[in-house]
Design a protein around this motif. Structure first.
Motif, PDB file in Angstrom:
ATOM      1  N   UNK A   1       1.444  35.212  -9.446  1.00  0.00           N
ATOM      2  CA  UNK A   1       1.123  34.606  -8.195  1.00  0.00           C
ATOM      3  C   UNK A   1       0.937  33.010  -8.735  1.00  0.00           C
ATOM      4  N   UNK A   2       0.548  32.810  -9.922  1.00  0.00           N
ATOM      5  CA  UNK A   2       0.314  31.331 -10.371  1.00  0.00           C
ATOM      6  C   UNK A   2       1.952  30.674 -10.521  1.00  0.00           C
ATOM      7  N   UNK A   3       2.611  31.360 -11.004  1.00  0.00           N
ATOM      8  CA  UNK A   3       4.027  30.764 -11.051  1.00  0.00           C
ATOM      9  C   UNK A   3       4.720  30.699  -9.900  1.00  0.00           C
ATOM     10  N   UNK A   4       4.619  31.585  -8.829  1.00  0.00           N
ATOM     11  CA  UNK A   4       4.951  31.326  -7.414  1.00  0.00           C
ATOM     12  C   UNK A   4       4.460  30.060  -6.917  1.00  0.00           C
ATOM     13  N   UNK A   5       3.157  30.046  -7.289  1.00  0.00           N
ATOM     14  CA  UNK A   5       2.770  28.747  -6.802  1.00  0.00           C
ATOM     15  C   UNK A   5       3.113  27.468  -7.512  1.00  0.00           C
ATOM     16  N   UNK A   6       3.517  27.554  -8.843  1.00  0.00           N
ATOM     17  CA  UNK A   6       4.269  26.628  -9.313  1.00  0.00           C
ATOM     18  C   UNK A   6       5.839  26.263  -8.788  1.00  0.00           C
ATOM     19  N   UNK A   7       6.199  27.199  -7.675  1.00  0.00           N
ATOM     20  CA  UNK A   7       7.560  27.100  -7.372  1.00  0.00           C
ATOM     21  C   UNK A   7       8.784  27.832  -8.033  1.00  0.00           C
ATOM     22  N   UNK A   8       8.032  28.686  -8.862  1.00  0.00           N
ATOM     23  CA  UNK A   8       9.348  29.455  -9.481  1.00  0.00           C
ATOM     24  C   UNK A   8       9.828  30.460  -8.444  1.00  0.00           C
ATOM     25  N   UNK A   9      11.117  30.549  -8.643  1.00  0.00           N
ATOM     26  CA  UNK A   9      11.725  31.563  -7.753  1.00  0.00           C
ATOM     27  C   UNK A   9      12.513  32.669  -8.450  1.00  0.00           C
ATOM     28  N   UNK A  10      12.399  33.991  -7.816  1.00  0.00           N
ATOM     29  CA  UNK A  10      13.303  34.914  -8.506  1.00  0.00           C
ATOM     30  C   UNK A  10      14.639  34.680  -8.374  1.00  0.00           C
ATOM     31  N   UNK A  11      15.149  34.932  -9.695  1.00  0.00           N
ATOM     32  CA  UNK A  11      16.853  34.550  -9.973  1.00  0.00           C
ATOM     33  C   UNK A  11      17.213  33.495 -10.529  1.00  0.00           C
ATOM     34  N   UNK A  12      16.191  32.636 -10.655  1.00  0.00           N
ATOM     35  CA  UNK A  12      16.644  31.199 -11.303  1.00  0.00           C
ATOM     36  C   UNK A  12      16.420  31.413 -12.831  1.00  0.00           C
ATOM     37  N   UNK A  13      17.402  30.665 -13.620  1.00  0.00           N
ATOM     38  CA  UNK A  13      17.281  30.918 -15.044  1.00  0.00           C
ATOM     39  C   UNK A  13      15.934  30.202 -15.672  1.00  0.00           C
ATOM     40  N   UNK A  14      15.633  30.990 -16.595  1.00  0.00           N
ATOM     41  CA  UNK A  14      14.310  30.710 -17.265  1.00  0.00           C
ATOM     42  C   UNK A  14      14.161  29.182 -17.688  1.00  0.00           C
ATOM     43  N   UNK A  15      15.268  28.732 -18.208  1.00  0.00           N
ATOM     44  CA  UNK A  15      14.927  27.194 -18.749  1.00  0.00           C
ATOM     45  C   UNK A  15      14.614  26.098 -17.647  1.00  0.00           C
ATOM     46  N   UNK A  16      15.279  26.606 -16.480  1.00  0.00           N
ATOM     47  CA  UNK A  16      15.331  25.859 -15.277  1.00  0.00           C
ATOM     48  C   UNK A  16      13.976  25.823 -14.745  1.00  0.00           C
TER      49      UNK A  16
ATOM     50  N   UNK B   1      11.283  23.942 -16.647  1.00  0.00           N
ATOM     51  CA  UNK B   1      11.126  22.600 -16.308  1.00  0.00           C
ATOM     52  C   UNK B   1      10.330  22.354 -15.089  1.00  0.00           C
ATOM     53  N   UNK B   2      10.081  23.005 -14.250  1.00  0.00           N
ATOM     54  CA  UNK B   2       9.155  23.125 -13.030  1.00  0.00           C
ATOM     55  C   UNK B   2       7.775  23.283 -13.531  1.00  0.00           C
ATOM     56  N   UNK B   3       7.800  23.957 -14.566  1.00  0.00           N
ATOM     57  CA  UNK B   3       6.301  24.528 -14.798  1.00  0.00           C
ATOM     58  C   UNK B   3       6.211  24.578 -16.311  1.00  0.00           C
ATOM     59  N   UNK B   4       5.545  23.909 -16.842  1.00  0.00           N
ATOM     60  CA  UNK B   4       5.859  23.508 -18.477  1.00  0.00           C
ATOM     61  C   UNK B   4       5.121  24.857 -19.412  1.00  0.00           C
ATOM     62  N   UNK B   5       4.058  25.159 -18.665  1.00  0.00           N
ATOM     63  CA  UNK B   5       3.088  26.218 -19.182  1.00  0.00           C
ATOM     64  C   UNK B   5       3.594  27.689 -18.752  1.00  0.00           C
ATOM     65  N   UNK B   6       4.810  27.755 -18.033  1.00  0.00           N
ATOM     66  CA  UNK B   6       5.289  29.009 -17.925  1.00  0.00           C
ATOM     67  C   UNK B   6       5.576  29.909 -19.066  1.00  0.00           C
ATOM     68  N   UNK B   7       4.858  31.183 -18.798  1.00  0.00           N
ATOM     69  CA  UNK B   7       5.293  32.055 -20.070  1.00  0.00           C
ATOM     70  C   UNK B   7       6.187  33.263 -19.545  1.00  0.00           C
ATOM     71  N   UNK B   8       6.975  33.585 -20.529  1.00  0.00           N
ATOM     72  CA  UNK B   8       7.898  34.459 -20.108  1.00  0.00           C
ATOM     73  C   UNK B   8       7.865  35.941 -20.904  1.00  0.00           C
ATOM     74  N   UNK B   9       8.188  36.916 -20.448  1.00  0.00           N
ATOM     75  CA  UNK B   9       7.966  38.285 -21.179  1.00  0.00           C
ATOM     76  C   UNK B   9       9.236  39.235 -20.690  1.00  0.00           C
ATOM     77  N   UNK B  10       9.710  39.760 -21.647  1.00  0.00           N
ATOM     78  CA  UNK B  10      11.129  40.511 -21.239  1.00  0.00           C
ATOM     79  C   UNK B  10      10.645  41.624 -20.393  1.00  0.00           C
ATOM     80  N   UNK B  11      11.859  41.818 -19.798  1.00  0.00           N
ATOM     81  CA  UNK B  11      11.420  43.165 -18.620  1.00  0.00           C
ATOM     82  C   UNK B  11      11.383  44.587 -19.465  1.00  0.00           C
ATOM     83  N   UNK B  12      10.558  45.251 -19.153  1.00  0.00           N
ATOM     84  CA  UNK B  12      10.559  46.637 -20.048  1.00  0.00           C
ATOM     85  C   UNK B  12      10.452  47.727 -18.518  1.00  0.00           C
TER      86      UNK B  12
END
Lengths: 417, 64
Positions: A51-66, A69-80
Motif C-alpha cells: 500500500x505504501x508503494x502504491x500511495x507513492x505512485x508506483x505502478x505494476x509493470x514499471x521498471x524498478x529503476x524508474x 525515482x518516484x520513491x527514493x526509499x522504495x525497497x525491492x525484494x525478488x519474487x518467490x
C-alpha cells in the motif's frame, strides 16, 4: 420462501505477492515495497507493491529503476513464486471449508459458489466475512470479497472496497452500485473496448446495460452481446467445481535443436525424442491414451507451421506418437527452409481400452509394457540411461536430457502433493 | 508432533506442561504459514511456532 437465486463470492488477495513478502520480512511493513522479477541485474520490473508503494505512485509493470525515482526509499525484494503458490493453496483450503465450487482466476483470485452453503453457514455476506476473518487470522494476509448473484458482479464487488473488506452487489442494489461504475471496471472491458464504447456514448456499466444490444453487436461483434449481458447482470456462467479447472487438455513438449535440421531423418530423430518424453508424461499423468497428435514446426526464418491429426487408435506408445507426428510432418512441410524447432503434443484423452479390428492388441500391449519398463529405468537411473539407437547417430542430441529439462508445471500445480 | 521442552539461548530448559491448541496463525516475526502452538509453560501461556517449510521452531521475542 426459499431463496433460489445464486450466491457467488469473488475473493481477491490484496497486494498478494507483497503481502507474502511482508510475512517473510515483517520489518518491510513500514516501508514502500516492490516485488520485482529478475532482481540480480536491478532491471527487473515491479510485479507487485504494498500500500505504501502504491500511495507513492508506483505502478505494476514499471521498471524498478524508474519506480525508485518516484520513491527514493522504495525497497525491492525478488519474487518467490513457490511461496506464493503455497500461501495461495492454504487460502484455498480455507475457501474449501464453505464450498467445493472454487474456481481460481490466477494465483490470487477465486470465485466461490456458496449458493448451497447458506443453510449451513449463513448468508453470502456472512460467509464472506467469515472467510475474510479466517484468512487474516490464520494466514496473515487479507482478502477483499465481492458477494453477488453472478460471477461478473462478484468480481466487480471485490474491487470496490480494498483491502480486507466485503462488498455486496445484490439484485436489489446493482443499479445504484454497479451501474454507477465506469465501464472499464467491468471484467473483459480493456482499454480498446472502453475506447470503442466511449465513442458510442457508453461511459458507465449502467450505460452499457441500457444500450441497444443490436448497436453493440454491430460495433463489437459477439462480444457486444456478451458485455451487454454482463452489464445487465445476466451472466449465468457456473463456478467450476474445484479440481476441474486443472483438467489437462493436452500434454506436449517442444525443442529448439542446437543445429538446423536438414533431412527427414533428422526430423524423425527429434520427433522420437519428443514422443518419448510426451509418452512418459502421459503415463505419469494417468490421463490414459491420446487420440490426437499435434505437431508444430518452426523453420530457420522463424515461420511457424502446425498440423494435427487423429491417431489410428488411442495410444500412449511413444513410437506410435512419433510415427503419427512424422506422417503429419510429411503432409505439412515443404522444406522451404531447414527446421529450427519442433513440437509434439497429444490430446483427446480416453481411459478405455479400444479394441481394433485390424490392430494387433498383443503387439500394442507389448509396446506399452516396453515403454513402462524404459520409464522405470529412467526414473531410477536418469533419463539418459536408455536411448533409442536412432538417436545415438547424433551424439549431441543424444546428450540432451529432454524430459528432465523441459517440464514446465502449470500455475497452481501441486508439486508438494 | 508435540513439543516437550524449550531450551532457551542461555541453556535453561523449560518443560512444556501442555499444548492447548495447535493452529495456523501468522507470527509477528518472519515466517510463512507457521503453526502456532499455544503452550502452558510453568502455568503461563506461551506461543511456540513451527514453520513446516523450514522445519524450524521459534518463539517471538519482545524487542527491547
Amino acid at each position: 420462501m426459499p431463496d433460489f437465486s445464486r450466491c457467488i463470492l469473488h475473493s481477491d488477495l490484496n497486494n498478494f505477492y507483497a503481502s507474502v513478502e511482508m510475512l517473510r520480512h515483517p520489518e518491510l511493513k513500514e516501508v514502500p515495497l516492490a516485488v520485482c522479477g529478475s532482481f540480480e541485474d536491478r532491471h527487473g520490473v515491479v510485479l507487485a507493491k504494498n500500500m505504501l508503494a502504491k500511495a507513492a505512485g508506483i505502478t505494476t509493470g514499471e521498471p524498478f529503476f524508474q519506480a525508485k525515482k518516484k520513491c527514493e526509499n522504495l525497497v525491492s525484494v525478488p519474487a518467490d513464486f513457490p511461496s506464493y503458490v503455497r500461501v495461495s493453496e492454504a487460502v484455498r483450503a480455507i475457501y474449501a471449508r464453505y464450498t467445493d465450487f472454487i474456481e481460481p482466476f490466477g494465483i490470487d483470485e477465486c470465485w466461490l459458489d456458496v449458493t448451497g452453503s447458506r443453510k449451513l453457514f449463513g448468508s453470502g455476506v456472512e460467509i464472506a466475512n467469515t472467510i475474510r476473518e479466517a484468512v487474516k487470522h490464520e494466514i496473515g494476509v487479507t482478502v477483499s470479497v465481492g458477494v453477488s448473484f453472478n460471477k461478473i458482479f462478484a468480481k466487480l464487488g471485490s474491487d470496490m472496497k480494498k483491502p480486507d473488506a466485503v462488498t455486496e452487489i445484490s439484485e436489489a442494489n446493482y443499479r445504484q452500485t454497479a451501474w454507477k461504475l465506469p465501464v472499464s471496471d467491468l471484467l473483459y472491458v480493456g482499454k480498446a473496448t472502453a475506447r470503442k464504447l466511449s465513442v458510442l456514448g457508453v461511459a458507465t456499466i449502467g450505460d452499457l446495460a441500457q444500450k441497444d444490444e443490436a448497436v453493440l453487436v454491430r460495433e463489437l461483434g459477439k462480444w457486444g452481446k456478451l458485455l451487454h449481458d454482463y452489464a445487465a447482470g445476466e451472466d449465468n456462467s457456473p463456478v467450476a467445481l474445484s479440481g476441474r479447472e486443472r483438467e489437462i487438455k493436452s500434454v506436449g513438449n517442444s525443442l529448439t535443436c542446437y543445429r538446423d535440421l536438414e533431412t527427414e531423418d533428422d526430423v524423425h530423430l527429434l520427433f522420437l525424442l519428443l514422443a518419448d518424453s510426451v509418452a512418459a508424461r502421459l503415463a505419469e499423468s494417468g490421463l490414459g491414451r491420446a487420440g490426437t497428435v499435434k505437431i508444430s514446426v518452426t523453420d530457420r526464418e522463424l515461420n511457424h507451421f502446425g498440423k494435427q491429426g487423429k491417431l489410428p487408435h488411442p495410444t500412449r506408445n511413444a513410437k506410435e506418437i512419433a510415427d503419427c507426428a512424422m506422417e503429419l510432418f510429411r503432409a505439412l512441410y515443404t522444406w522451404g527452409y531447414p527446421v529450427r524447432a519442433l513440437g509434439v503434443a497429444v490430446s483427446d484423452f480416453s481411459e478405455r481400452e479400444q479394441l481394433t479390428f485390424f490392430g494387433d492388441a498383443q503387439e500394442e500391449e507389448k509396446g506399452e509394457r516396453l515403454d513402462a519398463a524404459v520409464q522405470k529405468m529412467r526414473e531410477k537411473y536418469g533419463n539418459r540411461v536408455l536411448q533409442r539407437a536412432t538417436i545415438l547417430g547424433d551424439k549431441r542430441l543424444a546428450e540432451m536430457d529432454i524430459k528432465g529439462a523441459h517440464i514446465i508445471h502449470p500455475e497452481g500445480h501441486r508439486g508438494d502433493g | 508432533m508435540r513439543p516437550i521442552e524449550l531450551k532457551w539461548q542461555d541453556g535453561e530448559v523449560y518443560l512444556i506442561d501442555r499444548v492447548r491448541f495447535a493452529e495456523r496463525a501468522p507470527a509477528r516475526v518472519s515466517a510463512i504459514l507457521p503453526i502456532r502452538y499455544t503452550c502452558l509453560i510453568g502455568g503461563r501461556e506461551k506461543y511456540l511456532y513451527f514453520e513446516p517449510e523450514k522445519m524450524q521452531w521459534f518463539v517471538e521475542v519482545a524487542s527491547a
